[in-house]
Design an enzyme around this catalytic site. Structure first.
Site, mmCIF file in Angstrom:
data_model
loop_
_atom_site.group_PDB
_atom_site.id
_atom_site.type_symbol
_atom_site.label_atom_id
_atom_site.label_comp_id
_atom_site.label_asym_id
_atom_site.label_seq_id
_atom_site.Cartn_x
_atom_site.Cartn_y
_atom_site.Cartn_z
ATOM 1 C CB THR A 1 -0.905 0.011 1.252
ATOM 2 O OG1 THR A 1 -1.700 -1.157 1.224
ATOM 3 C CG2 THR A 1 -1.827 1.204 1.270
ATOM 4 C CB SER B 1 2.926 -8.159 1.475
ATOM 5 O OG SER B 1 1.837 -7.978 2.335
ATOM 6 C CB THR C 1 0.477 -3.647 6.258
ATOM 7 O OG1 THR C 1 -0.757 -3.655 5.563
ATOM 8 C CG2 THR C 1 1.092 -2.260 6.224
ATOM 9 C CG ASP C 2 -2.419 -7.597 3.581
ATOM 10 O OD1 ASP C 2 -2.715 -6.643 4.337
ATOM 11 O OD2 ASP C 2 -3.067 -7.867 2.551
HETATM 12 N N1 DGL Z 1 -2.446 -6.197 -0.266
HETATM 13 C C1 DGL Z 1 -1.768 -5.593 0.749
HETATM 14 C C2 DGL Z 1 -0.294 -5.879 0.863
HETATM 15 O O1 DGL Z 1 0.514 -5.489 0.036
HETATM 16 C C3 DGL Z 1 -1.958 -4.156 0.869
HETATM 17 C C4 DGL Z 1 -2.023 -3.853 2.302
HETATM 18 C C5 DGL Z 1 -0.961 -2.943 2.779
HETATM 19 O O2 DGL Z 1 0.119 -2.778 2.221
HETATM 20 O O3 DGL Z 1 -1.280 -2.297 3.760
HETATM 21 O O4 DGL Z 1 0.058 -6.443 1.868
#
Ligand code: DGL
Length: 376
Positions: free
Chosen positions: A62, A109, A142-143
């Site tokens: 993100t 992620s 963050t995931d």
């Molecule tokens: N799909 C998520 C990821 O890349 C986006 C969430 C994030 O980065 O906060 O983990």
């Protein structure tokens, strides 16, 4: 001396004086200008020399996300923006460090694979071994950020700061948290106090140990929590470290990324009412060398799941109980220990998976594996 001759001499003298004066003005100006340039270049060089060299390894998420709408914080494209744009968005970083960046991946992620994890870790290790790099910042979705951070925490052989950072709002959103998080991450990576702390996670003005931090909320910016074990420190303009991590990390672990080229398959099975053994059987059939069971409560295993776990151990797999509760220690259970079903200590299922993969690169001895879970 005639009057005419005297006039010539006076005029000549005046001209000479004038010429001398203008000549010295010119050279004074030149000298001043040169001095100015030299001071500037000396200043720049000294300034740069005095600042730590921080390399940003970008992987997407993100923090590099973009959305059509400035007001929407969901359904955006993660990993849409490259490392140069991320750096350009926070020019203030250049006042605290010499920044350079490279793109290792540009993904959400949830798509982080063992292959990309190894690539990232090997690159980080190579950079940390160089005298030209004083610290590393990894930008990440963050995931699964905590998994990558914990992996780096276990395999990098350096005291230099490594900080993993992300954001919850895409770069295009009102109130995007990425720029401040990135600035803070660089600040921590550039600080002498951050040496030897293991891999850190920086979001929302907090510095957390990769070992303890976890994502707790689907969308809120204060999603990363390390409440049970505490944070290492916080950032309020300055950096304030309060705690050290007691678990072994980086230089004190048995794992060295330069020697790891492949990771074994380790799967996670979630415990729930009415669960059965068939997911264990399926995991083993699909090639799992290890299974993490996210049990209820203190890593409780249902009778049916236990049959699956025992069968998996008999087939040579390592089985470790963790918990779906979100916090607390999974304590050893003598009945299950007899079957070589191990306990994850305070590692949540996703981090227990990371440690078990690494453990299996070293040994298949259940006692040794259990000791890793106590120490790391
Ligand atoms: N799909 C998520 C990821 O890349 C986006 C969430 C994030 O980065 O906060 O983990």
């Amino acid at each position: 001396m005639t009057k005419k001759r005297m006039l010539f001499i006076v005029l000549g003298l005046l001209l000479l004086i004038n010429a001398g004066c203008s000549g010295s003005n010119e050279s004074r100006n030149e000298t001043k200008a040169r001095a100015k340039t030299e001071t500037a270049s000396v200043k720049t060089a000294q300034g740069n020399d005095r600042l730590p060299n921080i390399r940003i390894l970008a992987t997407g998420g993100t923090i590099a996300g973009a959305n059509q709408s400035k007001t929407s914080t969901t359904n955006y494209k993660a990993g849409a923006v490259g490392i140069d744009t991320l750096i350009e968005a926070v020019p203030e970083m250049k006042d605290i460090a010499n920044i350079s960046g490279e793109q290792v991946a540009n993904i959400g992620s949830q798509n982080m694979t063992n292959k990309t994890l190894l690539k990232l870790s090997k690159r980080a290790a190579k950079l940390l071994a160089s005298d030209d790099v004083d610290g590393i910042v990894v930008t990440h979705g963050t995931d699964t950020l905590e998994e990558t951070a914990y992996f780096l925490n276990l395999v990098l052989k350096s005291d230099k700061p490594v900080v993993v950072v992300g954001s919850m709002r895409p770069s295009t959103a009102i109130g995007a948290d990425g720029p401040a998080n990135l600035y803070n991450a660089v600040k921590v990576a550039a600080s002498k106090e951050a040496y030897g702390k293991g891999t850190m996670v920086v979001l929302n003005d907090r510095i957390a140990a990769a070992r303890y931090v976890t994502k707790t909320h689907t969308t809120a910016p204060d999603t990363f929590k390390s409440e049970e074990m505490g944070y290492l420190g916080n950032i309020a303009d300055g950096i304030y470290f309060h705690n050290d991590i007691t678990k072994k990390h980086t230089k004190d672990t048995d794992f060295n990324i330069s020697k790891i080229n492949q990771l074994p398959q380790v799967d996670i099975i979630y415990g729930y009412q009415n669960d059965g053994r068939y997911l264990f059987d399926a995991a083993i059939k699909a090639g799992a060398k290890g299974i993490i069971y996210a049990g209820s409560g203190n890593g409780s295993v249902s009778d049916e799941a236990k049959k699956g776990a025992v069968a998996a151990v008999k087939k040579g797999a390592a089985v470790v109980r963790s918990t779906r509760t979100g916090s607390g220690v999974v304590t050893p259970n003598p009945d299950l220990e007899k079957e070589n079903i191990l306990a994850s200590n305070s590692l949540n299922p996703q981090k227990a998976r990371i440690l078990l993969m690494l453990a299996l690169t070293k040994t298949d001895d259940p006692k040794k594996i259990q000791s890793y879970f106590e120490e790391y």
